[in-house]
Design a protein around this motif. Structure first.
Motif, PDB file in Angstrom:
ATOM      1  N   ASN A  66     -20.513  -0.936  -2.891  1.00  0.00           N
ATOM      2  CA  ASN A  66     -19.083  -0.973  -2.553  1.00  0.00           C
ATOM      3  C   ASN A  66     -18.719   0.165  -1.608  1.00  0.00           C
ATOM      4  N   THR A  69     -19.890  -0.809   1.742  1.00  0.00           N
ATOM      5  CA  THR A  69     -18.973  -1.812   2.282  1.00  0.00           C
ATOM      6  C   THR A  69     -17.754  -1.137   2.904  1.00  0.00           C
ATOM      7  N   LYS A  72     -18.633   0.443   6.193  1.00  0.00           N
ATOM      8  CA  LYS A  72     -18.740  -0.536   7.277  1.00  0.00           C
ATOM      9  C   LYS A  72     -17.363  -1.024   7.711  1.00  0.00           C
ATOM     10  N   ALA A 219     -20.506  -5.699   6.661  1.00  0.00           N
ATOM     11  CA  ALA A 219     -19.671  -5.409   5.481  1.00  0.00           C
ATOM     12  C   ALA A 219     -19.616  -6.623   4.560  1.00  0.00           C
ATOM     13  N   ASP A 220     -19.503  -7.817   5.146  1.00  0.00           N
ATOM     14  CA  ASP A 220     -19.467  -9.040   4.331  1.00  0.00           C
ATOM     15  C   ASP A 220     -20.783  -9.233   3.586  1.00  0.00           C
ATOM     16  N   ILE A 222     -22.971  -6.882   2.696  1.00  0.00           N
ATOM     17  CA  ILE A 222     -23.088  -5.866   1.633  1.00  0.00           C
ATOM     18  C   ILE A 222     -22.122  -6.183   0.487  1.00  0.00           C
ATOM     19  N   ARG A 223     -20.923  -6.678   0.832  1.00  0.00           N
ATOM     20  CA  ARG A 223     -19.951  -7.036  -0.207  1.00  0.00           C
ATOM     21  C   ARG A 223     -20.498  -8.158  -1.084  1.00  0.00           C
TER      22      ARG A 223
END
Length: 307
Positions: A66, A69, A72, A219-220, A222-223
């Protein structure tokens, strides 16, 4: 979409082996012996601790993901801000370029009007007139001409000389035109400089836009991993909570058994004391009747306080 299995493999975490979980039925809780329940409590406690450790590891990894994320997303936001700032500069340079181009067009229109007024653009140029005059003079000097031909030739030379003088006179009067041309070209050059900045800044803005898109994409990803890791955390934590709940139930049952044992012992002690008291009363009655008592009987009377 990333799966929980893929996340476990990627980060080297163990899967939750449900076969190692410890179950507790109501029948076991009510009917198992104290020794069996003590063993069960130990098993539940140990498995609970293992599951809590597993949940803690997964929560820690989830929090790390998180945090990455957010990094990023922050990175993407920085690129967005840079892109927007550059686009604002692009717009400013576009406006300046357009204004300067419009100004240059007006100046060049003035140049054309002035040229038309001076008629510099009509007829033959000064260089052309000079060449024609030189050709006619050469012909006059090198060819044998009749009187009429020579007169006509001289008239042509004079006519062209007059045109040349007129042309030169107009050019001499065109300093203002040259200044106007120079000003128009300078304005056009300045407009070109702004156009170059538009191109450079637009390219730079596009690069920040591309980096923003890439950062949001990462980011998406890793999320998604963080969400999968959270599901794994919940899975382990719920199992740990269930084991803890069962452990507490066993502990409560053990306390109940301890209480029952104490009550049984108390009842046994009271029954024994009652039995001893009744026996002592019988001995005491014999004593009052004059019977001889042995040492054991005397001790029983002393123990019950009848002697």
């Amino acid at each position: 979409m990333v799966t929980k299995e893929e996340v476990l493999e990627e980060y080297g975490l163990d899967q939750l082996d449900e076969s190692r979980n410890v179950s507790l039925s109501e029948e076991e809780l009510e009917n198992d012996s104290k020794g069996q329940l003590i063993k069960k409590a130990g098993q539940l406690r140990d498995r609970r601790n293992e599951l809590n450790q597993m949940a803690s590891e997964r929560a820690s990894k989830r929090d790390d993901l998180n945090a990455k994320t957010r990094e990023k997303v922050d990175e993407a936001q920085e690129h967005r801000e840079s892109r927007d700032e550059l686009n604002e500069q692009v717009q400013e340079h576009k406006e300046s370029r357009n204004e300067l181009n419009a100004q240059a067009n007006e100046l060049f229109d003035e140049v054309e009007e002035m040229k038309q007024d001076l008629e510099l653009g009509s007829g033959k140029s000064i260089e052309e007139l000079k060449e024609e005059i030189e050709d006619l003079e050469f012909k006059q000097q090198t060819e044998v001409l009749g009187t009429e031909e020579e007169r006509e030739l001289i008239e042509k030379i004079e006519s062209k000389r007059e045109k040349l003088a007129e042309k030169k006179g107009k050019v001499d009067q065109s300093d203002e035109l040259e200044e106007l041309i120079e000003e128009a070209e300078e304005v056009r050059s300045e407009a070109s400089t702004h156009h170059q900045k538009v191109t450079e800044l637009a390219d730079e803005a596009q690069e920040h836009h591309n980096q923003m898109i890439e950062a949001y994409r990462e980011a998406d990803e890793i999320r998604d991993e963080a969400d999968a890791m959270h599901e794994l955390f919940v899975e382990a934590q719920e199992a740990a909570d269930q084991h803890h709940e069962d452990f507490v139930r066993v502990q409560k049952r053990l306390r109940e058994l301890d209480k029952e044992e104490e009550e049984e012992k108390k009842e046994e002690r009271e029954a024994k004391m009652e039995e001893e008291r009744e026996e002592a009363e019988e001995i005491y009655q014999k004593f009052k009747e004059g019977e001889t008592l042995d040492t054991e009987d005397l001790m029983k009377l002393q123990k019950t306080g009848l002697l």
